[in-house]
Motif scaffolding. Structure first.
Motif, short mmCIF file in Angstrom:
data_model
loop_
_atom_site.label_atom_id
_atom_site.label_comp_id
_atom_site.label_asym_id
_atom_site.label_seq_id
_atom_site.Cartn_x
_atom_site.Cartn_y
_atom_site.Cartn_z
N UNK A 102 1.08 -1.23 -0.05
CA UNK A 102 -0.19 0.11 -0.06
C UNK A 102 0.81 1.47 0.04
N UNK A 103 1.92 1.44 0.91
CA UNK A 103 2.74 2.61 1.10
C UNK A 103 3.87 1.87 1.88
N UNK A 104 5.00 2.91 2.03
CA UNK A 104 6.20 2.56 2.93
C UNK A 104 6.27 4.13 3.78
N UNK A 105 6.33 3.69 5.03
CA UNK A 105 6.54 4.93 5.78
C UNK A 105 7.35 4.45 7.04
N UNK A 106 8.35 5.42 7.37
CA UNK A 106 9.14 5.16 8.55
C UNK A 106 9.70 3.72 8.58
N UNK A 107 10.27 3.25 7.45
CA UNK A 107 10.90 2.14 7.39
C UNK A 107 10.08 0.88 7.60
N UNK A 108 8.47 1.10 7.70
CA UNK A 108 7.73 0.11 7.66
C UNK A 108 6.72 0.08 6.54
N UNK A 109 6.33 -1.16 6.17
CA UNK A 109 5.68 -1.37 4.77
C UNK A 109 4.13 -1.60 5.44
N UNK A 110 3.31 -1.04 4.93
CA UNK A 110 1.92 -1.29 4.62
C UNK A 110 1.38 -2.23 3.76
N UNK A 111 0.99 -3.38 4.12
CA UNK A 111 0.62 -4.35 3.21
C UNK A 111 -0.93 -4.58 2.97
N UNK A 112 -1.12 -4.46 1.57
CA UNK A 112 -2.67 -4.22 1.37
C UNK A 112 -3.19 -5.88 1.39
N UNK A 113 -2.50 -6.70 0.68
CA UNK A 113 -3.03 -8.16 0.63
C UNK A 113 -1.52 -8.97 0.77
N UNK A 114 -2.20 -10.16 0.90
CA UNK A 114 -1.30 -11.30 0.95
C UNK A 114 -0.43 -11.98 2.08
N UNK A 115 -1.19 -11.42 3.11
CA UNK A 115 -0.35 -11.84 4.51
C UNK A 115 -1.67 -12.47 5.42
N UNK A 116 -2.65 -12.92 4.67
CA UNK A 116 -3.89 -13.28 5.61
C UNK A 116 -3.72 -14.38 6.46
N UNK A 117 -3.88 -14.44 7.79
CA UNK A 117 -3.48 -15.60 8.29
C UNK A 117 -1.79 -15.82 8.91
N UNK A 118 -1.22 -14.80 8.49
CA UNK A 118 0.37 -14.99 8.74
C UNK A 118 0.57 -14.00 10.23
#
Length: 337
Positions: free
Chosen positions: A299-315
């Protein structure tokens, strides 16, 4: 069934990869609400800018203030030469006085039946016309001078003494310098426009005061896109506090929308083969012996963190340290150090 054999050197490498453990570290995947800030830049201006002019034309007799001067509401700023104006006023007053005499005489004759009704009505109409002309000229004389309509500062002086001013032609441009009148206008995309609400907070930094942040708030949101740029106009009201502002100061503005979204967050270090939209990451299997490969949407990257829109369900955890050495066939050893 046919059997395919790997070359000896590749077969040995493959067996070594299968038997070799890669030491990795994991971090939890966090699920948070987050509002991505909207960053833009623009010029600080006064929300109350006035272009002051004479109502009638004439020769400018006096200009009392210059560019940069402070003015107070009601202060006299400029005057036209009064010679022609006074003559016109006297001319219409004389015409009105004559019309009054003619009307009184005709009215007396009408009462004595020596004047017709038409003559009486014509004299009355002439008197009313003369009175209106006098009223117009007296009104115009009042506006042969320019007074400040608000307290502020002169931004621009557009004419000089002795020049002929046309009716309505700006002579001065002034703006208010009240603390609550400073604004900045920016254009935003339709995507950002949908996320902004009135009273959303913002922060400003200026080149004039690089070490100070100014608080601001969204005061107006445009309801139509600019045909030239395709952006929507947003007006942000600035709270300067003790900082002295001036018209035209450049500023960088960061708006924090009140409307937030929920995302999975992981460290940037976990990304493998990343681009602006997707990336590859690894997680540990339930037995924590091997890895699983995931393709995520960023989704975006901010402050060395990645916002994940999809792909990590259940992880719940993701691999960070050691992820660069992993393949889908890797065996892992998770380190807690």
């Amino acid at each position: 069934m046919p059997c395919f054999l790997l070359p000896a050197n590749k077969s040995k490498l493959y067996r070594n990869q299968l038997n070799k453990f890669v030491t990795v570290k994991t971090v939890p995947v966090t699920y948070e609400s987050f509002a991505l800030p909207i960053v833009s830049s623009g010029l600080i201006t006064s929300d109350k800018e006035s272009r002051l002019s004479f109502k009638i034309g004439g020769i400018i007799s006096r200009l009392m203030v210059n560019e940069g001067d402070r003015v107070s509401k009601g202060q006299l700023l400029a005057l036209l030469n009064q010679t022609e104006i006074n003559a016109q006023l006297m001319q219409t007053k004389n015409s009105m006085d004559k019309a009054q005499r003619d009307y009184r005489r005709t009215n007396n004759l009408y009462i004595d039946s020596s004047a017709t009704q038409e003559e009486h009505e014509n004299s009355k109409t002439a008197l009313e016309t003369a009175q209106q002309s006098y009223t117009i000229n007296r009104f115009n004389k009042q506006f042969a001078a320019i007074y400040a309509n608000q307290s502020g500062r002169v931004i621009k002086k557009l004419m000089n003494e002795g020049e002929v001013a046309n009716p309505g032609a700006p002579i001065y441009i002034i703006n208010s310098t009240n603390d609550n009148d400073w604004v900045i206008r920016i254009g935003v995309s339709d995507k950002d426009w949908a996320r902004i609400k009135r009273n959303d907070p913002a922060m400003l930094t200026t080149e004039a005061y690089p070490d100070q942040q100014l608080h601001a708030v969204v005061s107006e949101i445009g309801e139509a896109a600019d045909p030239a740029t395709g952006t929507f106009l947003i007006k942000v009201k600035i709270k300067p506090g003790q900082v002295r502002l001036a018209n035209g100061l450049s500023a960088k503005i960061t708006i924090t929308p009140s409307q937030s979204q929920k995302f999975n967050f992981i460290p940037v270090d976990a990304l493998i083969e990343a681009n602006q939209q997707t990336a590859t990451v690894y997680s540990a299997s339930p037995d924590r012996q091997v890895v699983k490969k995931h393709t995520i949407a960023i989704a975006f990257i901010v402050n060395n963190r990645v916002a994940v829109r999809s792909g990590l369900d259940g992880i719940d955890e993701i691999i960070t340290d050691g992820s660069a050495y992993l393949t889908p066939a890797s065996k892992i050893k998770i380190s807690n150090n």
